[in-house]
Design an enzyme around this catalytic site. Structure first.
Site, short mmCIF file in Angstrom:
data_model
loop_
_atom_site.label_atom_id
_atom_site.label_comp_id
_atom_site.label_asym_id
_atom_site.label_seq_id
_atom_site.Cartn_x
_atom_site.Cartn_y
_atom_site.Cartn_z
CE LYS A 266 -1.85 -44.00 49.22
NZ LYS A 266 -0.84 -43.38 48.35
NE ARG A 340 1.80 -47.99 38.87
CZ ARG A 340 2.85 -47.18 38.98
NH1 ARG A 340 4.02 -47.53 38.47
NH2 ARG A 340 2.74 -46.02 39.59
#
Length: 503
Positions: A266, A340
């Site tokens: 990130k 996920r």
């Protein structure tokens, strides 16, 4: 903090020993006449008549040492029509107006407020008085210790009051854990918090480590965790409020205690806020804390897969293919789509409980923040009735969500040349394609996914966890307990019916 509900007239409230008193004043309050020697009503009515206080919800007027009133500080606040949302706004405004005072004991006079409004008032007091102090050396802890809520008829709003107190307790626990820095809220520490909940009535807990998770075949979960020196944990919380044979509601909370993005690193700005990426896990812990207080007649299972997402030499790489617990293979196209991956194995595990409903809660996608901002959580569901029940619970709890689509066409982008699916499907409709990925692991069960990336925390000057969606989840579970009770209620026999005799 201790909350107490009492039946109080304004005259009685004026005689209570307290540091401060908040008087909620609705548009209909002035229609009643003040009794003799009732200084609170006379003061409030005079202030309204003289336009010393505006009529807008949340408008507040302060007073000091009013003659005939025991509490030193007074706050008169307008509540409009007196709805739950109006009460929450009004109480929040009054609490902020009194924030400069050392208020240890507070009287909140709600009068003839409706049940939902009383619950909202309790939650607003708790929310505005919360202070994070866990990692501060000289922080001032919460000063407020005792809150007396005065109403016209305590018995009439007792249930809503108790629910409000339970929600406030659960929200505070969720906020506390989500606010803690990653080195003070590791997977091991979350497991310890769950073990404490497991000691409460009706609760039990099991914590699985890397060896047990490997034995289960949770390859997707393990792939995310392998880049961190902190060992993963898989937490299984159980609350039994109904018969053992009764199918439970299963809640699954994403527990990434810190998310660097892994190899798909990130950007540095605001990366510190990725400590909040376990907001789903925190909300499950908070919901179970509230369940222990209310003890509804329902079985609930909480599953929390928790680990860090780090970029060391062992970390999963873009292009790697992992095998999930379901046996389906996944090409990891972006290691920052890690939530996920841990959720899919937990959803597969959840199916062993044969749930009446399966709900996962996750700070899953930035795309949901773009779509819905910080007002509503994203709601995805494969059953219309489940979606409706969650939506209604959110509206009632003042913790709203909004249903998003799950058309099959959205799954096209998840196709992979090298595995059964990829873990991302491009930039378009990112929140929807993430939900479509999770849908592949729920089987035929009634399932809903709450993407709370926009509502689990606030940034900027108000930086901190919100505790959402604990209010929504608890309201849904209490409603589900009522629906279960109706299902179990014996069907009354027709009047005058005669038994059929066999020949």
């Amino acid at each position: 903090m201790d909350f107490e509900l009492k039946t109080l007239t304004l005259h009685q409230a004026a005689g209570l020993a307290a540091d401060a008193l908040i008087l909620l004043w609705s548009d209909r309050a002035g229609q009643t006449s003040a009794g003799p020697g009732d200084p609170l009503t006379l003061w409030a009515r005079g202030a309204v008549a003289d336009k010393d206080i505006e009529s807008a919800v949340g408008s507040c007027l302060l007073a000091h040492r009013l003659p005939g009133v025991q509490p030193r500080r007074l706050a008169l606040v307008r509540t409009g029509e007196g709805s739950g949302a109006s009460i929450r706004k009004a109480v929040t405004a009054a609490m902020k107006a009194l924030a400069g005072d050392a208020v240890k004991r507070l009287v909140l006079v709600a009068g003839d407020a409706e049940a939902a409004a009383v619950s909202a008032a309790v939650q607003a007091v708790a929310e505005t008085s919360y202070r994070y102090v866990a990692t501060k050396s000289q922080a001032k802890p919460r000063v407020l210790q005792k809150v007396v809520v005065g109403v016209a008829d305590a018995a009439a709003v007792r249930q809503a009051f108790d629910q409000g107190v339970a929600v406030a307790h659960g929200v505070e626990l969720a906020r506390e854990w989500a606010n803690r820095p990653g080195n003070h809220a590791t997977p091991t520490m979350l497991a310890q918090a769950a073990r404490q909940l497991g000691k409460l009535p009706g609760m039990s807990v099991e914590v699985l480590g890397p060896k047990e998770v490997a034995k289960l075949g949770m390859g997707a979960f393990m792939a995310v965790a392998q880049g961190s020196s902190e060992p993963l944990r898989f937490i299984v919380l159980k609350y039994q409020g109904a018969a053992k044979s009764s199918a439970p509601v299963v809640l699954v909370g994403k527990g990434i205690t810190f998310d660097t993005g892994g190899i798909s690193l990130k950007p540095a700005p605001e990366m510190d806020e990725m400590k909040f990426d376990m907001g789903g896990a925190a909300s499950v812990l908070g919901t179970f804390a509230a369940l222990a207080k209310l003890r509804p007649a329902l079985n609930v299972v909480g599953l929390i897969p928790t680990c860090e997402n780090m970029p060391d030499g062992r970390a999963v790489k873009p292009g790697d293919v992992v095998t999930s617990m379901s046996g389906q293979t996944i090409e990891v196209l972006n290691t920052d789509a890690e939530g996920r991956l841990i959720l899919c194995d937990a959803l597969t595990y959840a199916q062993r409980f044969k749930p009446r409903a399966l709900i996962d809660v996750a700070t899953l996608t930035g795309a949901c923040v773009i779509a819905l901002g910080g007002v509503r959580a994203g709601l995805f569901a494969n059953r219309d009735d489940l979606a409706q029940h969650l939506f209604e619970a959110g509206e009632a709890a003042l913790d709203p969500c909004w249903r998003m689509p799950l058309d099959d066409e959205y799954a096209e982008g998840l196709k992979s040349h090298f595995a059964d699916m990829g873990n991302v499907a491009g930039r378009q409709a990112g929140a929807v394609t993430a939900a479509k990925f999770l849908e592949k692991f729920v089987g035929d069960h009634a399932w809903a996914h709450l993407d709370i990336a926009g509502v689990a925390w606030k940034g900027g000057a108000s930086k901190g966890a919100t505790g959402r969606p604990v209010p929504l989840l608890l309201r849904y579970l209490l409603d589900e307990a009522d629906r279960l009770a109706l299902q179990l209620r014996p069907t009354p026999k027709a009047v005058g019916a005669k038994p059929v005799r066999k020949r």
